[in-house]
Design an enzyme around this catalytic site. Structure first.
Site, PDB file in Angstrom:
ATOM      1  CG  ASP A 115      -2.061   0.979   1.110  1.00  0.00           C
ATOM      2  OD1 ASP A 115      -2.357   1.419  -0.011  1.00  0.00           O
ATOM      3  OD2 ASP A 115      -2.659   1.308   2.152  1.00  0.00           O
ATOM      4  CG  ASN A 164       2.050   1.651  -5.254  1.00  0.00           C
ATOM      5  OD1 ASN A 164       2.963   1.422  -4.473  1.00  0.00           O
ATOM      6  ND2 ASN A 164       1.539   0.730  -6.061  1.00  0.00           N
ATOM      7  NE  ARG A 210      -1.521   6.651   1.338  1.00  0.00           N
ATOM      8  CZ  ARG A 210      -1.507   5.740   2.292  1.00  0.00           C
ATOM      9  NH1 ARG A 210      -1.245   6.104   3.543  1.00  0.00           N
ATOM     10  NH2 ARG A 210      -1.740   4.479   2.012  1.00  0.00           N
ATOM     11  CB  SER A 228      -8.827  -4.959  -3.237  1.00  0.00           C
ATOM     12  OG  SER A 228      -9.414  -3.682  -3.443  1.00  0.00           O
ATOM     13  CG  ASN A 248      -7.899  -1.662  -5.181  1.00  0.00           C
ATOM     14  OD1 ASN A 248      -6.987  -2.473  -4.991  1.00  0.00           O
ATOM     15  ND2 ASN A 248      -8.179  -0.706  -4.295  1.00  0.00           N
ATOM     16  NE  ARG A 302      -2.768  -1.336   4.518  1.00  0.00           N
ATOM     17  CZ  ARG A 302      -4.008  -1.377   4.096  1.00  0.00           C
ATOM     18  NH1 ARG A 302      -4.813  -2.312   4.554  1.00  0.00           N
ATOM     19  NH2 ARG A 302      -4.476  -0.504   3.236  1.00  0.00           N
ATOM     20  NE  ARG A 332      -7.577   1.096   5.494  1.00  0.00           N
ATOM     21  CZ  ARG A 332      -7.297   2.386   5.729  1.00  0.00           C
ATOM     22  NH1 ARG A 332      -7.426   2.879   6.940  1.00  0.00           N
ATOM     23  NH2 ARG A 332      -6.893   3.158   4.746  1.00  0.00           N
TER      24      ARG A 332
HETATM   25  C1  IPE Z   1      -5.445  -2.605  -0.205  1.00  0.00           C
HETATM   26  O1  IPE Z   1      -5.108  -1.275  -0.333  1.00  0.00           O
HETATM   27  C2  IPE Z   1      -5.439  -3.281  -1.546  1.00  0.00           C
HETATM   28  C3  IPE Z   1      -4.127  -3.430  -2.171  1.00  0.00           C
HETATM   29  C4  IPE Z   1      -2.988  -3.103  -1.657  1.00  0.00           C
HETATM   30  C5  IPE Z   1      -4.163  -4.012  -3.480  1.00  0.00           C
HETATM   31  P1  IPE Z   1      -6.227  -0.130  -0.486  1.00  0.00           P
HETATM   32  O2  IPE Z   1      -5.490   1.132  -0.663  1.00  0.00           O
HETATM   33  O3  IPE Z   1      -7.195  -0.498  -1.530  1.00  0.00           O
HETATM   34  O4  IPE Z   1      -6.951  -0.211   0.943  1.00  0.00           O
HETATM   35  P2  IPE Z   1      -7.741   0.906   1.747  1.00  0.00           P
HETATM   36  O5  IPE Z   1      -8.748   1.485   0.814  1.00  0.00           O
HETATM   37  O6  IPE Z   1      -6.749   1.920   2.193  1.00  0.00           O
HETATM   38  O7  IPE Z   1      -8.335   0.170   2.900  1.00  0.00           O
HETATM   39  C1  IPE Z   2      -1.502   0.329  -3.417  1.00  0.00           C
HETATM   40  O1  IPE Z   2      -1.290   1.694  -3.411  1.00  0.00           O
HETATM   41  C2  IPE Z   2      -1.748  -0.216  -4.808  1.00  0.00           C
HETATM   42  C3  IPE Z   2      -3.151  -0.570  -5.071  1.00  0.00           C
HETATM   43  C4  IPE Z   2      -4.131  -0.550  -4.200  1.00  0.00           C
HETATM   44  C5  IPE Z   2      -3.473  -0.976  -6.428  1.00  0.00           C
HETATM   45  P1  IPE Z   2      -2.494   2.719  -3.399  1.00  0.00           P
HETATM   46  O2  IPE Z   2      -2.867   3.026  -4.801  1.00  0.00           O
HETATM   47  O3  IPE Z   2      -3.603   2.235  -2.538  1.00  0.00           O
HETATM   48  O4  IPE Z   2      -1.797   3.975  -2.755  1.00  0.00           O
HETATM   49  P2  IPE Z   2      -2.430   4.957  -1.672  1.00  0.00           P
HETATM   50  O5  IPE Z   2      -2.905   4.116  -0.531  1.00  0.00           O
HETATM   51  O6  IPE Z   2      -3.551   5.683  -2.331  1.00  0.00           O
HETATM   52  O7  IPE Z   2      -1.299   5.846  -1.272  1.00  0.00           O
HETATM   53 MG    MG Z   3      -4.048   2.451  -0.596  1.00  0.00          MG
END
Ligand code: IPE
Ligand code: IPE
Ligand code: MG
Length: 240
Positions: free
Chosen positions: A12, A14, A16, A57, A60, A180, A186
């Site tokens: 998680d 990427n 930000r 997910s 997503n 994580r 979470r």
């Molecule tokens: C969890 O991250 C899913 C993946 C890393 C693929 P999210 O960014 O989707 O989760 P939330 O929304 O912060 O709970």
């Molecule tokens: C995780 O990074 C990758 C995926 C969920 C596909 P995010 O895209 O959730 O990055 P943040 O949480 O918004 O920073």
């Molecule tokens: Mg995320």
């Protein structure tokens, strides 16, 4: 150092990582793929038998269309680019989640990579794609209910072993360690059943910054944990 037999990672942060640099979110996903390459390499080197990465997910799918399609094309690019590494290092690719929901070209390259790496046995790399644990449990319950309906099994036959085996992760041991990144504490619908006794480590690093040293630090911390599985400390043998 104790090496987990099965390491699961929620990659998680990427978005930000990119936003902090005033870059588009997709730039963060691109760097995230580089981190995947490094972490897979280290895991293979140190003998992690099973590595499971939460890459996309079920939830997503609700992101903006341009981000979803950029992620899908990064995924097929990654798979094409990594095939040689997987073959050279005897890594088997596996997928959990609903492959059928992915764009046809992505599903095709996935199936092709899975087939080409099927005989590799040094490490199983499982990508969770279009994966949600609640969705997985519902699909599994439905599958077992159908078996009852056709008389293949009775309700009493259903036990923890049968349910575990019927999940997408049926061939994998439960994770010993979940990491994580990005500071969020979470589970976000990842492996809800399988994580029952998994050790959890949360890293403040955004995924693109998660490197060899960060992983080894997590494994050091994992090595210090005593896993008791509901027993007393005196009952459990110290693990090597
Ligand atoms: C969890 O991250 C899913 C993946 C890393 C693929 P999210 O960014 O989707 O989760 P939330 O929304 O912060 O709970
Ligand atoms: C995780 O990074 C990758 C995926 C969920 C596909 P995010 O895209 O959730 O990055 P943040 O949480 O918004 O920073
Ligand atoms: Mg995320």
């Amino acid at each position: 150092m104790r090496i987990p037999q099965h390491l699961a990672i929620i990659m998680d942060g990427n978005g930000r990582w990119a936003e902090q640099r005033r870059l588009p979110r997709i730039a963060g996903h691109r760097r995230g793929v580089e981190a995947v390459h490094e972490i897979v390499t280290v895991c293979r080197e140190i003998g992690v038998g099973n590595l499971t990465l939460y890459a996309f997910s079920s939830e997503n799918w609700g992101r903006p269309d341009d981000e979803v399609s950029a992620l899908m094309s990064l995924l097929s690019h990654y798979l094409r680019g990594e095939l040689k590494t997987m073959l050279d290092n005897r890594i088997r690719l596996n997928v959990i989640g609903q492959i059928d929901r992915l764009p046809a070209n992505v599903a095709a390259v996935l199936r092709e990579t899975i087939a080409k790496t099927a005989d590799n046995s040094e490490m199983t790399l499982t990508l969770a794609l279009s994966y949600g644990a609640r969705d997985e449990i519902v699909r599994t319950v439905r599958k077992l209910a159908n078996k009852v309906a056709v008389g293949e099994i009775t309700p009493e036959d259903i036990d923890e072993t049968m349910l575990s085996a019927a999940l997408d992760t049926g061939m994998l041991p439960d994770p010993d360690l979940l990491i994580r990144t990005s500071g969020e504490m979470r589970i976000s619908n990842f492996l809800l059943w399988q994580l029952a006794y998994t050790e959890l480590i949360f890293s403040d690093l955004f995924w693109p910054d998660f490197d060899r040293k960060a992983l080894l630090d997590c494994l050091k911390e994992f090595s210090c944990r005593q896993r008791r599985f509901g027993l007393t400390g005196a009952q459990v043998k110290p693990e090597k």
